[in-house]
Write an enzyme that holds these catalytic residues in place. Structure first.
Site, PDB file in Angstrom:
ATOM      1  N   ASP A   1      -7.073  48.393  -3.215  1.00  0.00           N
ATOM      2  CA  ASP A   1      -6.391  48.509  -1.925  1.00  0.00           C
ATOM      3  C   ASP A   1      -7.326  49.034  -0.837  1.00  0.00           C
ATOM      4  O   ASP A   1      -7.224  48.629   0.318  1.00  0.00           O
ATOM      5  CB  ASP A   1      -5.170  49.430  -2.053  1.00  0.00           C
ATOM      6  CG  ASP A   1      -3.932  48.658  -2.513  1.00  0.00           C
ATOM      7  OD1 ASP A   1      -3.887  47.424  -2.282  1.00  0.00           O
ATOM      8  OD2 ASP A   1      -3.035  49.265  -3.104  1.00  0.00           O
TER       9      ASP A   1
ATOM     10  N   HIS B   1       0.920  37.263 -22.550  1.00  0.00           N
ATOM     11  CA  HIS B   1       1.039  37.811 -23.912  1.00  0.00           C
ATOM     12  C   HIS B   1      -0.009  37.214 -24.845  1.00  0.00           C
ATOM     13  O   HIS B   1      -0.554  37.899 -25.709  1.00  0.00           O
ATOM     14  CB  HIS B   1       2.431  37.546 -24.471  1.00  0.00           C
ATOM     15  CG  HIS B   1       3.484  38.421 -23.885  1.00  0.00           C
ATOM     16  ND1 HIS B   1       3.243  39.728 -23.521  1.00  0.00           N
ATOM     17  CD2 HIS B   1       4.796  38.200 -23.617  1.00  0.00           C
ATOM     18  CE1 HIS B   1       4.351  40.260 -23.048  1.00  0.00           C
ATOM     19  NE2 HIS B   1       5.301  39.359 -23.087  1.00  0.00           N
TER      20      HIS B   1
ATOM     21  N   CYS C   1     -10.320  54.507  -9.960  1.00  0.00           N
ATOM     22  CA  CYS C   1      -9.530  53.729 -10.905  1.00  0.00           C
ATOM     23  C   CYS C   1      -9.410  52.269 -10.474  1.00  0.00           C
ATOM     24  O   CYS C   1      -8.685  51.496 -11.091  1.00  0.00           O
ATOM     25  CB  CYS C   1      -8.156  54.350 -11.098  1.00  0.00           C
ATOM     26  SG  CYS C   1      -7.229  54.562  -9.568  1.00  0.00           S
TER      27      CYS C   1
ATOM     28  N   GLU D   1      -6.628  55.218  -1.019  1.00  0.00           N
ATOM     29  CA  GLU D   1      -6.527  53.756  -0.921  1.00  0.00           C
ATOM     30  C   GLU D   1      -6.557  53.281   0.527  1.00  0.00           C
ATOM     31  O   GLU D   1      -6.598  52.082   0.789  1.00  0.00           O
ATOM     32  CB  GLU D   1      -5.212  53.278  -1.542  1.00  0.00           C
ATOM     33  CG  GLU D   1      -5.018  53.708  -2.970  1.00  0.00           C
ATOM     34  CD  GLU D   1      -3.619  53.447  -3.444  1.00  0.00           C
ATOM     35  OE1 GLU D   1      -3.363  52.384  -4.027  1.00  0.00           O
ATOM     36  OE2 GLU D   1      -2.751  54.324  -3.238  1.00  0.00           O
TER      37      GLU D   1
END
Length: 575
Positions: free
Chosen positions: A457, A191, A504, A433
């Site tokens: 992957d 965070h 991506c 992938e």
């Protein structure tokens, strides 16, 4: 004067130069003493909870006004922790049944929560441990009558050094004075790191316990480009970094001018640059940094950090929000990708010996169809609010794709039968992938509208090397000829069918890989929002035809290192 350098993780880009303010947080561990008056002890706990709630409410309003609704949601989460009946009941039982004093009852109960969350494999759930720690420290401060550290009151330019910064500490930083921060703990997804990026202040996290030996008042330099903290720099380093800081600011201003420009190479080829997002709050930042779409919406964030599955309405609301925010721009939403290193504790799934090769992603959804159909209904209902593209992850064989499409068609028909509107033009694609898909992409291409290559992957499975295993890190080679050849096979197969291909995985935003991907013919590059403008600048300065030739040559080289050197040589000559 001795200069010392610490290495960490560059969590928010930039260069900061200022004197250090080191916060040595007191680690208070109460003794396990018995309560003299259990009723009074329990009453003190309730009062401390009330006071903490008032604090968080104030921080929530402050953050909402300063950073917007989405960033303030962190503190809605904190308020939910305060309302968690398990936490309160645990403390009450510790006082009334075990007889402990309030401080120890709070400490012991909170530690159980923190311990469970800290041991989770999933990073998002581990971050929840930080939230619980943040909240309980605040409650403990009220119990003890000790004033909580207030970083909003700093009145001089500084760089904060701390073991860790809680979300509430980070949200209150006054950027007029705090020029950056360094923490011993943390990761890019913590965070505090997310807040630093929102505040646009440089930050290094995870720099190790040694940074706590830095003394308040010494000069520090944060250089996130080199992921380092320089303590007591000599005059030459100080001069060099001051110059770099000015260049960084100027370059940032130049990049900002590219936000609304299309990404067109020097010889006229246009590609699309999109953003990968993991939370709804990432959308505003993606838009502000020029994302031409969302290339990967990781829907699993809706399922993680919760105690039960999200309802259809909850999912519909999130998908609708994303689509409406992006307007006519495409939003590629990946269906649930759970398994591997991502778990849902509330499902109590059996442990697998090799989860990355096990029941994960679409495989899991096809076995758990009720869950899958709920998500598809939510997606289909939301489709009328924007430019939705649905993407299935982790497909190995054609039968899986066809089954997933059949289920999607069934759910669409059910909604139509219920007179619920569904967009007739939803593109349906799949991730590439697994090598089996890449080498037979021509067999999949007729059945999809697009491919999106997930390189994280794809590299892992091609190299048969766990990407989480540090010993095998040398095998993570995006520029290995085998990976480039697989990418080319996918693009060639898609082109023959008139389909488009995105990427991506992290490779899309890699400055050494992007020129080759442009040359091979990738249509859409999706990456973290912070990489979009620099990648856009790079691609706009390249000639695609030249890089097609370079890519073809690169794929004839035998080693990744040879390809890296080849790309660097031609990038340099291009400058």
């Amino acid at each position: 004067m001795n200069t010392t350098t610490y290495k960490g993780i560059g969590a928010s880009p930039g260069i900061a130069i200022a004197n250090a303010i080191v916060i040595h947080d007191e680690v208070f561990i109460p003794e396990a003493i018995q309560a003299k008056d259990k009723e009074a002890s329990w009453e003190r706990v309730q009062q401390a909870f009330t006071a903490a709630e008032q604090d968080i409410q104030t921080i929530y309003e402050h953050t909402k006004a300063k950073l917007g609704d989405k960033k303030a949601e962190i503190f809605e989460g904190h308020l939910m922790i305060l309302d968690d009946p398990d936490l309160l009941e645990g403390i009450q039982a510790s006082i009334e049944e075990d007889g402990y004093e309030a401080e120890y009852a709070l400490h012991a109960t909170a530690q159980q929560f923190i311990s469970i969350l800290s041991e989770m494999d999933d990073e998002i759930l581990r971050e929840r441990a930080t939230d619980v720690k943040d909240i309980t420290n605040r409650i403990m401060s009220h119990l003890r009558g000790v004033k909580h550290i207030d970083l909003s009151s700093l009145q001089e330019e500084c760089i904060i050094v701390a073991r860790d910064l809680t979300p509430s500490d980070t949200a209150l930083l006054d950027v007029n004075y705090v020029k950056g921060f360094v923490t011993a703990m943390g990761s890019r997804t913590s965070h505090s790191a997310i807040m630093a990026r929102s505040l646009e202040i440089p930050a290094i996290v995870g720099a190790g316990e040694a940074v706590m030996s830095i003394e308040t008042g010494v000069t520090l330099i944060i250089n996130t480009d080199q992921q380092e903290v320089i303590v007591q720099p000599d005059s030459s380093v100080l001069e060099e970094m001051t110059s770099k800081q000015q260049m960084f600011i100027q370059h940032k201003e130049q990049l900002a001018k590219l936000v609304n420009q299309p990404t067109i190479s020097k010889d006229g080829s246009q590609v699309e640059l999109a953003a990968n997002i993991g939370k709804l709050e990432d959308i505003d930042r993606a838009i502000s940094l020029g994302a031409e779409g969302i290339g990967l919406f990781r829907s699993e964030f809706l399922y993680m950090g919760k105690t039960s599955l999200p309802t259809e309405e909850e999912q519909y609301s999130s998908y609708r929000y994303a689509l409406q925010k992006m307007g006519t721009k495409p939003v590629v939403i990946r269906t649930l990708d759970i398994g591997g290193d991502k778990e849902l504790p509330y499902l109590s799934l059996p442990k697998e010996d090799n989860p990355f090769l096990g029941l994960r992603a679409l495989r899991f959804c096809l076995v758990n169809q009720d869950l899958f159909r709920t998500q598809l209904r939510a997606l289909l209902r939301a489709s009328v609010h924007g430019n939705l593209k649905i993407m299935f992850p982790m497909i190995a064989v054609l039968e899986e794709l066809l089954q997933a499409k059949q289920i999607l068609a069934e759910e669409k028909q059910k909604l139509i039968d219920e007179d619920i509107a569904v967009n007739d033009h939803i593109e349906v694609g799949m991730m590439v992938e697994i090598p089996s898909v890449a080498v037979s992409a021509d067999l999949f291409a007729p059945h999809v509208d697009f491919f999106s290559i997930g390189t994280n992957d794809l590299i892992q499975y091609t190299m048969a090397a766990d990407r989480m295993n540090e010993t095998l890190a040398y095998l993570y080679q995006p520029l290995h000829p085998s990976i480039l050849r697989l990418v080319k096979m996918v693009i060639d197969a898609a082109n023959k069918e008139g389909k488009w291909v995105g990427m991506c995985g992290e490779m899309a935003g890699d400055s050494l890989a992007a020129p080759l991907l442009l040359g091979i013919g990738l249509h859409e590059f999706s990456m973290s929002a912070s990489s979009i403008l620099s990648t856009k600048e790079q691609l706009m300065n390249l000639n695609k035809t030249e890089w097609t030739t370079h890519a073809e040559h690169a794929m004839t080289l035998a080693q990744s290192e040879q390809i890296v050197q080849y790309v660097q040589l031609h990038l340099t000559s291009n400058e």
